[in-house]
Write a protein that holds these residues in place. Structure first.
Motif, PDB file in Angstrom:
ATOM      1  N   GLU A 404      64.719  18.246 -44.650  1.00  0.00           N
ATOM      2  CA  GLU A 404      65.574  17.502 -43.730  1.00  0.00           C
ATOM      3  C   GLU A 404      65.636  16.033 -44.133  1.00  0.00           C
ATOM      4  N   GLU A 405      64.508  15.522 -44.653  1.00  0.00           N
ATOM      5  CA  GLU A 405      64.489  14.134 -45.126  1.00  0.00           C
ATOM      6  C   GLU A 405      65.533  13.913 -46.212  1.00  0.00           C
ATOM      7  N   GLY A 406      65.618  14.860 -47.144  1.00  0.00           N
ATOM      8  CA  GLY A 406      66.602  14.730 -48.217  1.00  0.00           C
ATOM      9  C   GLY A 406      68.025  14.709 -47.694  1.00  0.00           C
ATOM     10  N   ARG A 407      68.331  15.609 -46.755  1.00  0.00           N
ATOM     11  CA  ARG A 407      69.677  15.627 -46.176  1.00  0.00           C
ATOM     12  C   ARG A 407      69.976  14.342 -45.421  1.00  0.00           C
ATOM     13  N   ASN A 408      68.958  13.821 -44.745  1.00  0.00           N
ATOM     14  CA  ASN A 408      69.153  12.565 -44.009  1.00  0.00           C
ATOM     15  C   ASN A 408      69.419  11.395 -44.948  1.00  0.00           C
ATOM     16  N   ARG A 409      68.738  11.392 -46.091  1.00  0.00           N
ATOM     17  CA  ARG A 409      68.986  10.319 -47.065  1.00  0.00           C
ATOM     18  C   ARG A 409      70.420  10.373 -47.597  1.00  0.00           C
ATOM     19  N   ILE A 410      70.891  11.564 -47.889  1.00  0.00           N
ATOM     20  CA  ILE A 410      72.254  11.725 -48.399  1.00  0.00           C
ATOM     21  C   ILE A 410      73.262  11.286 -47.345  1.00  0.00           C
ATOM     22  N   LYS A 411      73.028  11.670 -46.096  1.00  0.00           N
ATOM     23  CA  LYS A 411      73.927  11.279 -45.004  1.00  0.00           C
ATOM     24  C   LYS A 411      73.897   9.766 -44.788  1.00  0.00           C
ATOM     25  N   GLN A 412      72.706   9.171 -44.872  1.00  0.00           N
ATOM     26  CA  GLN A 412      72.590   7.724 -44.679  1.00  0.00           C
ATOM     27  C   GLN A 412      73.309   6.961 -45.775  1.00  0.00           C
ATOM     28  N   LEU A 413      73.208   7.451 -47.012  1.00  0.00           N
ATOM     29  CA  LEU A 413      73.925   6.817 -48.116  1.00  0.00           C
ATOM     30  C   LEU A 413      75.431   6.852 -47.870  1.00  0.00           C
ATOM     31  N   ALA A 414      75.932   8.014 -47.462  1.00  0.00           N
ATOM     32  CA  ALA A 414      77.366   8.146 -47.192  1.00  0.00           C
ATOM     33  C   ALA A 414      77.796   7.220 -46.061  1.00  0.00           C
ATOM     34  N   LYS A 415      76.986   7.133 -45.029  1.00  0.00           N
ATOM     35  CA  LYS A 415      77.299   6.259 -43.899  1.00  0.00           C
ATOM     36  C   LYS A 415      77.311   4.797 -44.321  1.00  0.00           C
ATOM     37  N   ASN A 416      76.275   4.384 -45.066  1.00  0.00           N
ATOM     38  CA  ASN A 416      76.200   2.989 -45.513  1.00  0.00           C
ATOM     39  C   ASN A 416      77.384   2.625 -46.402  1.00  0.00           C
ATOM     40  N   SER A 417      77.760   3.550 -47.291  1.00  0.00           N
ATOM     41  CA  SER A 417      78.864   3.288 -48.221  1.00  0.00           C
ATOM     42  C   SER A 417      80.169   3.063 -47.463  1.00  0.00           C
ATOM     43  N   ALA A 485      70.446   4.459 -49.484  1.00  0.00           N
ATOM     44  CA  ALA A 485      70.005   5.060 -48.231  1.00  0.00           C
ATOM     45  C   ALA A 485      68.852   4.281 -47.626  1.00  0.00           C
ATOM     46  N   ALA A 486      68.194   3.444 -48.434  1.00  0.00           N
ATOM     47  CA  ALA A 486      67.069   2.654 -47.942  1.00  0.00           C
ATOM     48  C   ALA A 486      67.510   1.487 -47.075  1.00  0.00           C
ATOM     49  N   LEU A 487      68.787   1.113 -47.159  1.00  0.00           N
ATOM     50  CA  LEU A 487      69.297  -0.006 -46.364  1.00  0.00           C
ATOM     51  C   LEU A 487      69.495   0.431 -44.913  1.00  0.00           C
ATOM     52  N   THR A 488      69.016  -0.386 -43.989  1.00  0.00           N
ATOM     53  CA  THR A 488      69.162  -0.077 -42.568  1.00  0.00           C
ATOM     54  C   THR A 488      70.510  -0.571 -42.053  1.00  0.00           C
ATOM     55  N   ASP A 489      70.885  -0.098 -40.871  1.00  0.00           N
ATOM     56  CA  ASP A 489      72.129  -0.550 -40.252  1.00  0.00           C
ATOM     57  C   ASP A 489      72.112  -2.061 -40.041  1.00  0.00           C
ATOM     58  N   GLU A 490      70.951  -2.586 -39.683  1.00  0.00           N
ATOM     59  CA  GLU A 490      70.820  -4.032 -39.461  1.00  0.00           C
ATOM     60  C   GLU A 490      71.043  -4.812 -40.759  1.00  0.00           C
ATOM     61  N   GLN A 491      70.486  -4.303 -41.859  1.00  0.00           N
ATOM     62  CA  GLN A 491      70.662  -4.978 -43.146  1.00  0.00           C
ATOM     63  C   GLN A 491      72.116  -4.932 -43.603  1.00  0.00           C
ATOM     64  N   ILE A 492      72.803  -3.801 -43.365  1.00  0.00           N
ATOM     65  CA  ILE A 492      74.224  -3.693 -43.708  1.00  0.00           C
ATOM     66  C   ILE A 492      75.027  -4.706 -42.897  1.00  0.00           C
ATOM     67  N   GLU A 493      74.706  -4.832 -41.626  1.00  0.00           N
ATOM     68  CA  GLU A 493      75.413  -5.778 -40.750  1.00  0.00           C
ATOM     69  C   GLU A 493      75.198  -7.218 -41.216  1.00  0.00           C
ATOM     70  N   LYS A 494      73.958  -7.540 -41.584  1.00  0.00           N
ATOM     71  CA  LYS A 494      73.659  -8.893 -42.082  1.00  0.00           C
ATOM     72  C   LYS A 494      74.383  -9.153 -43.397  1.00  0.00           C
ATOM     73  N   ALA A 495      74.442  -8.126 -44.261  1.00  0.00           N
ATOM     74  CA  ALA A 495      75.120  -8.284 -45.548  1.00  0.00           C
ATOM     75  C   ALA A 495      76.607  -8.564 -45.354  1.00  0.00           C
ATOM     76  N   LEU A 496      77.221  -7.880 -44.406  1.00  0.00           N
ATOM     77  CA  LEU A 496      78.639  -8.115 -44.132  1.00  0.00           C
ATOM     78  C   LEU A 496      78.868  -9.515 -43.571  1.00  0.00           C
ATOM     79  N   LYS A 497      77.947  -9.973 -42.743  1.00  0.00           N
ATOM     80  CA  LYS A 497      78.069 -11.332 -42.199  1.00  0.00           C
ATOM     81  C   LYS A 497      77.956 -12.363 -43.321  1.00  0.00           C
ATOM     82  N   ALA A 498      77.009 -12.147 -44.243  1.00  0.00           N
ATOM     83  CA  ALA A 498      76.859 -13.061 -45.382  1.00  0.00           C
ATOM     84  C   ALA A 498      78.094 -13.022 -46.271  1.00  0.00           C
ATOM     85  N   ALA A 499      78.626 -11.817 -46.505  1.00  0.00           N
ATOM     86  CA  ALA A 499      79.834 -11.684 -47.328  1.00  0.00           C
ATOM     87  C   ALA A 499      81.014 -12.402 -46.685  1.00  0.00           C
ATOM     88  N   GLU A 500      81.089 -12.364 -45.375  1.00  0.00           N
ATOM     89  CA  GLU A 500      82.172 -13.067 -44.673  1.00  0.00           C
ATOM     90  C   GLU A 500      82.015 -14.576 -44.816  1.00  0.00           C
TER      91      GLU A 500
END
Length: 518
Positions: A404-417, A485-500
């Motif tokens: 299940e961990e493997g499937r979650n990593r794949i799903k998280q990568l797709a979500k982050n992308s 997949a290692a990036l959290t939702d919070e880190q993605i949000e911060k990255a988008l703010k920095a990119a802006e």
């Protein structure tokens, strides 16, 4: 010899892994080919050309100053005794390196002193002499969020299941093998990895190599020779290009993912045959990638396979960036399109991305693998893959394929992308590639903004990779984000703010569909 070798069709199509996928027709309208390739804005193109023109003029002036010793030359030069012979550096690339590359891309090669995970520690480096020399300040930038490495599934870790298993293996086998596979470097763990990878892909056999780049460059010459024709995608990786050139085969390049151009070249190859003699080609080999690392696009695999079958050609698929990153079970672009791996003649991939390790593999029917085992320079002469690296791949592969961990990593990568890509578009960036790709190229264009973008993001706590000529066309400089997949939702949000923030500072809202107002 390689030209006489016949690739046999893999009969292992029992669908034991791809149950439910065989016969499934993917929704091509939604899957691929609706890639984002927004045209370069006219004003950006004009300013980019103007910027390079100014840099070129000043480059010639500085070269003249160096010639008369007004300015010191820091570039590599020939020995004075060789000055009357052919110069060592006599190309535009050399001129570009001397006068532009080291200045506009001065964020390269900052040493990383930590595991390349979601965050990294970077040694601060001070550049001087227009980027030719540098020194380390001794300061380490801690916990910089990593948006640039190929750690797609987050297995680049210094703790956890993979690391513990690798440590145990290092104690048993040691860190290095000190021999090639053909001598006394063939260990049981290598054979186990090959069988496990073959089972994972549902093919007959697999052979592994210690270096991903060499997997392409040293094995393509084993498959084709001067009596063969290679049709190579225009955006194929340098390792594929080198392998094609080393083979001695005739190379014809077709436009990226353009099935009409590919069919035109296939048809010409079949009708006209070899130059001068017009004899039929012994083999026609189509070479494509699953995910293109600089464009973020996904290959039109159904279209390529249809043409391959129509014209009786062979297909070489490089899954370096798609294995582990695409498909519900991480089996790459074949699973992504619901196509069995046996439809592809040569399945190539690397362990350096999704598996957090090193090396590469080629999989297919047993005749292919045994041919490479006997004739490949990497198989015969290169040192075997390190046992702890083998174990890292085996452990990560077991997680990806059966937990299940493997499937979650794949799903998280797709979500982050998807989240990151859509967020950049809302900011106003021009973003290339496919929405499902973990590679997210964002256009910069102007040479003066390449280095500036990397510095601005680093100041905000983000490590990014900025890319310019010669890795890209001269007017298509970009920043290449790689999701994990290692990036959290919070880190993605911060990255988008920095990119802006950086988009506002550097005026990067080029998109005609932008929502950002600078």
């Amino acid at each position: 010899m390689s030209g006489d070798f016949k690739l046999e069709k893999n009969g292992n199509a029992n669908g034991k892994i791809f149950n439910g996928l065989n016969g499934h027709q993917p929704d091509l309208d939604k899957k691929a080919f609706q890639e984002n390739f927004e045209p370069t804005p006219l004003h950006a193109a004009i300013l980019t050309y103007l910027g390079y023109a100014i840099i070129t003029v000043f480059g010639f002036i500085r070269d003249l100053m160096r010639k008369y010793h007004i300015e010191k030359l820091h570039a590599a030069t020939e020995d004075p005794e060789m000055k009357d012979f052919v110069p060592l550096y006599a190309s535009f690339e050399s001129f570009y390196t001397r006068n532009m590359y080291n200045r506009i891309q001065d964020v390269f090669n900052r040493p990383v002193c930590s595991v390349p995970g979601a965050t990294i520690d970077i040694v601060e480096r001070k550049f001087s002499n227009s980027g030719w020399t540098s020194e380390y300040t001794g300061k380490v930038l801690k916990n910089v969020i990593n948006l640039g490495s190929y750690n797609y599934l987050g297995f680049a870790e210094n703790e956890g299941t993979c690391t513990e298993a690798a440590i145990v293996t290092a104690k048993k086998y040691g860190a290095g093998v000190c021999s090639s596979r053909q001598e006394i470097g063939n260990q049981d763990i290598h054979m186990k990895l090959e069988q496990t990878m073959a089972d994972y892909l549902d093919v007959e056999a697999c052979i592994i190599f210690g270096m991903g780049y060499a997997t392409n460059s040293t094995n393509i010459p084993c498959l084709v020779d001067k009596s063969c024709l290679i049709l190579s995608d225009g955006l194929n990786h340098a390792s594929l290009v080198l392998g094609c050139r080393l083979s001695g085969a005739t190379i014809r390049v077709f436009k990226h993912n353009d099935m009409e151009d590919l069919e035109r070249k296939l048809s010409d190859g079949v009708v006209y045959g070899q130059p001068r003699t017009h004899r039929p080609w012994k083999k026609i080999l189509i070479i494509v990638e699953g995910v293109y690392s600089m464009e973020g696009s996904i290959v039109n695999l159904p279209g390529v396979l249809a043409l391959k079958k129509k014209y009786k050609a062979y297909l070489y698929l490089d899954e370096a960036h798609s294995i582990g990153a695409l498909g519900d079970h991480g089996r790459g672009v074949t699973e992504y399109f619901g196509i069995h791996a046996s439809e592809v003649d040569i399945m190539m991939g690397t362990f350096t991305k999704s598996f957090g390790a090193a090396g590469g593999y080629i999989a297919g029917n047993r005749a292919l693998v045994e041919h490479l085992r006997a004739h490949s320079h990497s198989a015969c002469y290169a040192t075997s893959m390190s046992p702890p690296v083998c174990q890292q791949i085996l452990t990560s592969l077991s997680i990806i394929s059966g937990t299940e961990e493997g499937r979650n990593r794949i799903k998280q990568l797709a979500k982050n992308s998807k989240t990151f890509r859509q967020g950049l578009k809302k900011i106003g960036y021009i973003v290339y590639g496919n929405d499902d790709s973990p590679v997210v190229p964002t256009m910069i264009y102007l040479p003066c903004k390449i280095g500036a973008y990397g510095r601005e993001m680093l100041q905000r706590g983000f490590a990014v990779v900025v890319v310019g000529f010669p890795a890209t066309p001269i007017v298509e400089s970009r920043v290449r984000f790689c999701m994990s997949a290692a990036l959290t939702d919070e880190q993605i949000e911060k990255a988008l703010k920095a990119a802006e923030d950086v988009a506002r500072v550097l005026k990067l809202d080029y998109s005609a569909d932008k929502s950002l107002s600078c």
